[in-house]
Enzyme design. Structure first.
Site, PDB file in Angstrom:
ATOM      1  N   SER A 276     -89.613 -87.618 -35.030  1.00  0.00           N
ATOM      2  CA  SER A 276     -90.606 -87.371 -34.169  1.00  0.00           C
ATOM      3  C   SER A 276     -91.499 -86.464 -34.301  1.00  0.00           C
ATOM      4  CB  SER A 276     -90.094 -87.301 -32.851  1.00  0.00           C
ATOM      5  OG  SER A 276     -89.566 -85.951 -32.927  1.00  0.00           O
ATOM      6  N   LYS A 277     -92.361 -86.265 -34.016  1.00  0.00           N
ATOM      7  CA  LYS A 277     -94.003 -84.548 -34.668  1.00  0.00           C
ATOM      8  C   LYS A 277     -92.401 -83.538 -35.084  1.00  0.00           C
ATOM      9  CE  LYS A 277     -97.648 -84.883 -31.868  1.00  0.00           C
ATOM     10  NZ  LYS A 277     -98.103 -85.285 -30.464  1.00  0.00           N
ATOM     11  N   ARG A 278     -91.378 -82.696 -34.274  1.00  0.00           N
ATOM     12  CA  ARG A 278     -90.783 -81.771 -34.537  1.00  0.00           C
ATOM     13  C   ARG A 278     -90.105 -81.804 -36.315  1.00  0.00           C
ATOM     14  NH1 ARG A 278     -85.103 -82.503 -33.515  1.00  0.00           N
ATOM     15  NH2 ARG A 278     -85.011 -84.218 -32.451  1.00  0.00           N
TER      16      ARG A 278
END
Ligand code: GLU
Length: 521
Positions: A276-278
């Site tokens: 995911s984005k993180r």
């Protein structure tokens, strides 16, 4: 939800007896194209257009925009998704902009169809109007939590008498339509990668098909469209497995044959969990902006779940189309490995792309960095030849196109970036010796043809001998003078590409700088 999967006898995609293969990628335009989505899209394309399974009979790849969740829509996202797919070289045969026999391919333009179908399920007793208010649903949820029960709709309106439903609708009461999930028994379906999957029906709640605003939920629109668009195979991410039993029951309720399912393995972050984005970039657009090549990203994504054998790694799109088979797709998740992607990108930059092609791709990055003028992408532009020459020298050091401005600036600007005069003095060399060596170079250089690398090398080696210094003691200050750095491609080719006038000017400046440095020291 409980699921038991038998993975022992993996089914083969039923292909031979199918008149045609029709697959779809059906993103929701709620943001950029995630690389997991790009992978699903690609496997659809490879399956439909690949020649391996079907004796040359090309299947159809459909792009459908699932934009029925009005709250999550992002302006311009559908266009961005399409641009990202096209950038990756994934073209659809039917879709929003190209049209086709099942148009429109944008779900918000098909809402009447979904309403009709929801009504049909209500009439046949497979769905029902639910009048529960959000407050009541929240209260049910709270009570379930307090009792430590799994959350879910308590089927309050499932068996309301038809007369009461009619009366409430007649007064204009708001309602949703919910699917009447069988409460006993089990739902079985075959996943082409995993074998048979079995869900207990009592674990699946009566989900909403049509919302109060008259828009369908994903489930209704997706099933209706997959049927009406005559989809034969569904390739989508493994996170959709839990929705499949509901969909299978919906197909049965409509009296339709369901498509075949293949749920593709998820892409995990190196630290575990779904990427995911993180964990950094996840959108195709971001990879594009960072200077990954579509060929390399596509190749890399293809291998996140599929392999031909245990050693072949580089596949063009044609290779993938020729070799891709669903039998060699693994159901296990794969881990996103940025160094491997970087390796792949550098491999394409260095070994697959022609220098002309690479030059054309580097130019927009140089342009954005202000290093070259607009229009240089045209091979007849004067800057093109200069960028091409620099590209040829640096391509083995370039991992991503966005590194090009930093790597190439001294080939393209009039001046080098400011550097420390101390860099002009090689190790174990007196500054005064370095200075007289550089002064000697400035005297011989105007008499040399810098485009003749061999002649320049011979003369400068001879000069080192005349000055009584090692070749390296002479070459290092020259390199720093003309590039502003201690590292560059080979000195003589670098000099040739920088050119006579700029080399002479930079050596002159270096001499001035070193004089000051020597005077201070
Ligand atoms: N619209 C869904 C999504 O955004 C499609 C899921 C499916 O392929 O069934 O992923």
């Amino acid at each position: 939800m409980t699921t038991t999967a038998t993975t022992t006898d993996r089914p083969r995609a039923i292909l031979a007896e199918l008149a045609e293969v029709r697959v779809r990628f059906s993103p929701s335009p709620t943001g950029s194209l995630h690389i997991g989505g790009a992978k699903s899209a690609m496997y659809n394309v490879l399956f439909a257009h690949g020649q391996a399974p079907r004796e040359g009979k090309r299947g159809t790849f459909i792009l459908r925009i699932e934009d029925t969740d009005q709250k999550r829509l992002v302006e311009g996202a559908a266009e961005e998704l399409m641009a990202a797919l096209r950038w990756l070289g994934l073209e659809w045969d039917e879709g929003p902009d190209v049209g086709g026999p099942c148009a429109p391919y944008i779900q918000s333009q098909r809402t009447a169809l979904y309403r009709e179908h929801a009504e049909r399920l209500v009439e046949t007793g497979h769905a029902y109007h639910c009048f529960c208010t959000p407050e009541r649903l929240a209260q049910v949820r709270e009570e379930q939590q307090a009792r430590k029960q799994p959350p879910g709709y308590d089927r309050h309106c499932r068996d309301l008498p038809a007369a009461e439903v009619g009366a409430r609708l007649a007064t204009g009461a708001t309602s949703v339509v919910r699917f009447k999930m069988p409460v006993t028994g089990e739902t079985r379906f075959v996943d082409l990668l995993r074998g048979e999957i079995v869900y207990q029906n009592d674990k699946i709640e009566d989900l909403v098909l049509l919302k109060t605003d008259g828009f369908p939920t994903y489930h209704l629109a997706n099933v209706v469209d997959d049927h009406l668009m005559r989809i034969t195979h569904i390739f989508r991410a493994a996170e959709w497995i839990p929705t499949a039993p509901l969909h299978v029951q919906m197909y049965a309720a409509f009296g339709w044959e369901p498509p075949q399912f293949a749920h593709l393995p998820l892409i995990l972050a190196p630290t575990g969990g779904k990427l995911s984005k993180r964990h950094g970039s996840t959108a195709v657009e971001e990879f594009r902006a960072q200077g990954y090549l579509p060929e390399a990203l596509r190749n890399y994504l293809a291998l996140l779940g599929w392999s031909l054998d245990d050693h072949t790694e580089v596949f063009s799109l044609d290779d993938l189309l020729a070799h891709f088979t669903i039998e060699r797709v693994s159901p296990s998740p794969s881990t996103f490995d940025r160094p491997k992607l970087d390796w792949m990108n550098q491999y394409y930059i260095n070994h697959i792309l022609t220098v002309d092609d690479l030059t054309g791709r580097v130019i927009p990055f140089l342009n954005r960095a202000g290093l070259i003028a607009d229009g240089a992408a045209d091979a007849s532009h004067p800057a093109f030849a200069q960028v091409r020459a620099a590209t040829a020298l640096l391509k083995d050091r370039l991992t991503r196109l966005d590194e090009a401005p930093e790597l190439m600036s001294y080939f393209l600007r009039d001046e080098v970036e400011p550097y420390d005069a101390a860099l002009l003095v090689p190790k174990k060399t007196e500054p005064a010796v370095a200075l007289s060596a550089l002064e000697a170079v400035t005297r011989v250089l105007p008499n040399l043809d810098i485009s003749d690398e061999a002649a320049v090398e011979t003369r400068l080696r001879a000069l080192a001998g005349e000055l009584g210094v090692k070749a390296g003691q002479l070459f290092m200050p020259i390199r720093v003078a003309i590039t502003g750095r201690t590292q560059s491609p080979g000195l003589f080719e670098t000099m040739r590409v920088i050119g006579q006038a700029r080399c002479e000017a930079r050596l002159g400046q270096a001499v001035a700088l070193l004089r000051e440095h020597v005077a201070v020291a």
